[in-house]
Scaffold this active site. Structure first.
Site, PDB file in Angstrom:
ATOM      1  N   LYS A 106       0.815  -1.213   0.000  1.00 18.27           N
ATOM      2  CA  LYS A 106       0.000   0.000   0.000  1.00 18.27           C
ATOM      3  C   LYS A 106       0.856   1.274   0.000  1.00 18.27           C
ATOM      4  O   LYS A 106       0.367   2.337  -0.352  1.00 18.27           O
ATOM      5  CB  LYS A 106      -0.973  -0.005   1.179  1.00 18.27           C
ATOM      6  CG  LYS A 106      -2.061  -1.059   0.992  1.00 18.27           C
ATOM      7  CD  LYS A 106      -3.129  -1.012   2.051  1.00 18.27           C
ATOM      8  CE  LYS A 106      -4.246  -1.997   1.747  1.00 18.27           C
ATOM      9  NZ  LYS A 106      -3.847  -3.414   1.959  1.00 18.27           N
TER      10      LYS A 106
HETATM   11  C1  PLP Z   1      -4.424  -4.529   1.410  1.00 19.49           C
HETATM   12  C2  PLP Z   1      -3.643  -5.804   1.356  1.00 19.49           C
HETATM   13  C3  PLP Z   1      -3.983  -6.863   0.476  1.00 19.49           C
HETATM   14  C4  PLP Z   1      -5.203  -6.817  -0.403  1.00 19.49           C
HETATM   15  O1  PLP Z   1      -5.075  -5.919  -1.468  1.00 19.49           O
HETATM   16  P1  PLP Z   1      -6.366  -5.438  -2.284  1.00 19.49           P
HETATM   17  O2  PLP Z   1      -5.874  -4.393  -3.204  1.00 19.49           O
HETATM   18  O3  PLP Z   1      -7.336  -4.915  -1.257  1.00 19.49           O
HETATM   19  O4  PLP Z   1      -6.909  -6.642  -2.980  1.00 19.49           O
HETATM   20  C5  PLP Z   1      -3.163  -7.978   0.431  1.00 19.49           C
HETATM   21  N1  PLP Z   1      -2.082  -8.085   1.243  1.00 19.49           N
HETATM   22  C6  PLP Z   1      -1.731  -7.115   2.099  1.00 19.49           C
HETATM   23  C7  PLP Z   1      -0.555  -7.308   2.961  1.00 19.49           C
HETATM   24  C8  PLP Z   1      -2.497  -5.927   2.202  1.00 19.49           C
HETATM   25  O5  PLP Z   1      -2.143  -4.971   3.071  1.00 19.49           O
END
Ligand code: PLP
Length: 455
Positions: A106
């Site tokens: 993210k």
């Molecule tokens: C947010 C997140 C996901 C999921 O990603 P999306 O874009 O919501 O599908 C997977 N793994 C981790 C570690 C995350 O923080």
């Protein structure tokens, strides 16, 4: 580039409007009018281009002219002092997306969004206040992404006592333009409070409020960058050296190497499906990607849809890969705005993985390769294993997206593999002091807190 709402194709807006608004006024999600295709010369040199150059080409196609090219070139350099190494583990490749400050993918979206907002709001006298509700991970990435960015204040609402000590320090340990409110309630209460704030006219008169949740198009677009970079390398048979934080136990870090390359399938651990949607954009832009795997935990709404054609959102269930505990993925609306069921069936194979098999996978991958997956990456790995036994459409070069560093989920991973090294960024975070005001889960309390912060 113009953007329209998934629920109304008659009116379009520019990038600045779509980014600063987040959600369209009709409740839909903003999608680009078309997905831009990169020039042939860029597409043929993806394997060897610098990460920042790919980042520039990718985001320029979506964000100019609102953000001029010269500004964008500096912006992506500033946003990404880290990259996304593509390393080898057993007979697969792992795309490591955790070399940023909060050790999860993210960071790529949040850091671009923060700098885009700062540019788009230049010259405004009232600071923009971003309100975010978080169950843990998103709040940390957004807080870190916006920390120190001029003209923007961030307030993160999190459920008091329900985030991990590390997450709480990522959210409430920064200070400066980032403030934290510990809400006496659940994540749902935090979300309800944020929604109520956006519906309160008096509050909106006093504060310039904006949101930064995962449906914001300016968080999604930069996630296409690492797909383009990785697919270029994997197809050409280029494998990176281990990064500083590569979690490999026993044995020296691996140097860069060459393989045969070939057609590529990427397994994407998914929850809200923003990451996979960004992958679909990258493929449409010209990334050499044969197919994707939509890998979920027991929150398997999308794998079920791919199997049956029926989309049935449902309440989420708790798992050890908790950043993917989403029963009604918001980006599904975006995927189906661009692609039909038949098209999605050709692009994506679905598979889901239980907690027991996630744990087994962490143990087995560590035994055969020394590589330590986090619970989310392990779901991606195991989904590929399952499809290998029953689907002949997997391409020969298999890449797993490692969405978080295993040290972020040490309470799950260390009982399975033993002690794992903690990346420098997370070590620094643990030394921070938590500063958060506690508020009851009521709008007047949030309003008072915001007024106090604005003084
Ligand atoms: C947010 C997140 C996901 C999921 O990603 P999306 O874009 O919501 O599908 C997977 N793994 C981790 C570690 C995350 O923080």
């Amino acid at each position: 580039m113009r953007y329209y709402s998934t629920r109304d194709r008659t009116t379009s807006v520019d990038f600045a409007t779509a980014a600063l608004a987040g959600l369209a006024p009709d409740g839909g999600l903003y999608v680009p009018e078309t997905v831009p295709v990169l020039s042939a010369s860029v597409r043929s040199s993806l394997a060897t281009m610098a990460f920042h150059d790919i980042a520039f080409e990718t985001t320029a196609a979506f964000a100019t002219p609102d953000i001029p090219a010269s500004v964008l070139a500096d912006l992506v350099r500033d946003a990404y002092p880290f990259g996304a190494p593509l390393v080898a583990a057993a007979d697969r490749l792992v795309l490591e997306l955790f070399h940023g400050p909060t050790a999860a993918f993210k960071d790529f979206g949040a850091r671009f969004m923060a700098r885009a907002f700062a540019y788009l709001r230049r010259g405004e006298d009232k600071p923009l206040r971003i309100l975010v509700a978080t169950s843990g991970d998103t709040g940390g990435a957004v807080a870190d992404g916006f920390h120190g960015v001029e003209g923007i204040e961030v307030t993160v609402l999190y459920p008091k006592g329900r985030v991990s000590p590390l997450q709480e320090r990522q959210i409430a340990g920064l200070g400066g333009n980032v403030s934290a409110l510990a809400v006496e309630g659940s994540f749902d209460d935090c979300q309800r409070l944020v929604k109520a704030a956006f519906a309160d006219r008096d509050l909106l008169k006093r504060h310039a409020l904006s949101s930064a949740n995962s449906i914001n198009i300016s968080r999604l677009i930069p996630q296409a960058i690492y797909y383009l970079a990785a697919a270029g390398k994997a197809t050409a048979g280029l494998v990176d050296a281990d990064g500083e934080a590569t979690p490999r136990l026993g044995g020296a870090p691996r140097p860069a190497q060459r393989t045969d390359g070939g057609a590529v399938v990427l397994s994407v651990p998914s929850g809200n499906f923003g990451n996979l949607t960004a992958g679909l954009y990258a493929k449409a832009m010209g990334a050499p990607i044969a197919r994707f795997v939509a890998a979920t935990n027991l929150n398997k709404t999308v794998p079920d849809y791919l199997a049956s054609g029926n989309y049935e959102p449902r309440p989420s269930v708790a798992t050890i890969s908790n950043a993917m505990d989403v029963g009604a993925p918001s980006n599904f609306e975006r995927m189906t705005a661009h692609w039909s069921y038949a098209e999605l069936g050709r692009l994506i194979l679905g598979a889901y993985v239980s907690d027991d098999r996630t744990r087994e996978t962490i143990a087995r991958v560590r035994d055969v390769s020394g590589y330590v997956l986090d619970p989310h990456g392990a779901v991606g790995w195991k989904a590929l294993d399952d499809l290998e036994t029953r689907d002949d459409r997997l391409a020969p070069v298999r890449v797993v997206l490692a969405t978080a560093h295993p040290a972020k989920f040490a309470e799950t991973v260390e009982p399975i593999v033993g002690a794992i090294p903690v990346p420098a960024s997370l070590k620094a975070t643990m030394g921070r002091t938590v500063r958060a005001a506690t508020i009851p889960a009521e709008l007047p309390a949030l309003a008072d807190a915001l007024d106090a912060l604005a003084k």
